[in-house]
Design a protein around this motif. Structure first.
Motif: not given
Length: 160
Positions: A2-3, A5-6, A9-10
């Motif tokens: 998740l880290t 992916d974020l 995306g960021g």
């Protein structure tokens, strides 16, 4: 996961905002973007813990072995330059996490300098750095990443 992916995306959002934020090529805007990228990617990479196989089986134990003053730069299974870097970091801290902090900031910083110097589109270069998994490989292949970025800077001498 998740880290990461974020993070991706960021970075996509950040790159988009910086490109939409002004018309044409703006060197100051590109350097600001690269500075933000350096901080975000550098800190994320520096604070990682137990990421990859080499973390616990190679780099952390190798750094802890440096507490023995008899370890030399040569005759070890690491390259002499990397051993020198480890010895310099070990002089300031016995915590093995520090070698990850220093190498992360070194690698990400040198990539950002390389993009600032050679890339015609720094936004695309950073996105390719993430999307082609080069960033994630720098967390596992530390010594090889340092060698690779040094080779990128050496290309300038080959051109001459």
């Amino acid at each position: 996961m998740l880290t990461y992916d974020l993070l991706l995306g960021g970075m996509l959002l950040l790159a988009g905002l910086f490109q939409i934020g002004g018309k044409g090529k703006n060197r100051k805007r590109e350097l600001t973007f690269l500075l933000i990228v350096f901080v975000i990617l550098g800190v994320t990479s520096a604070i990682r813990y137990s990421t990859g196989i080499d973390y616990s089986y190679t780099y952390a134990p190798g750094y802890e072995q440096l507490q023995n003053p008899d370890i030399s730069l040569f005759g070890h299974h690491y390259e002499p330059g990397y051993m020198l870097l480890q010895k310099i970091v070990a002089f300031f801290s016995s915590n093995y996490q520090m070698i990850f902090v220093v190498t992360s900031l070194l690698i990400i910083g040198l990539f950002c300098i390389c993009y600032a110097k050679y890339s015609s589109n720094v936004y695309l270069s950073v996105m390719l750095f993430l999307l082609l998994s080069e960033y994630y490989c720098t967390m596992n292949f530390i010594r090889q990443s340092i060698a690779g970025i040094i080779a990128l800077f050496a290309l300038d001498f080959l051109k001459k």
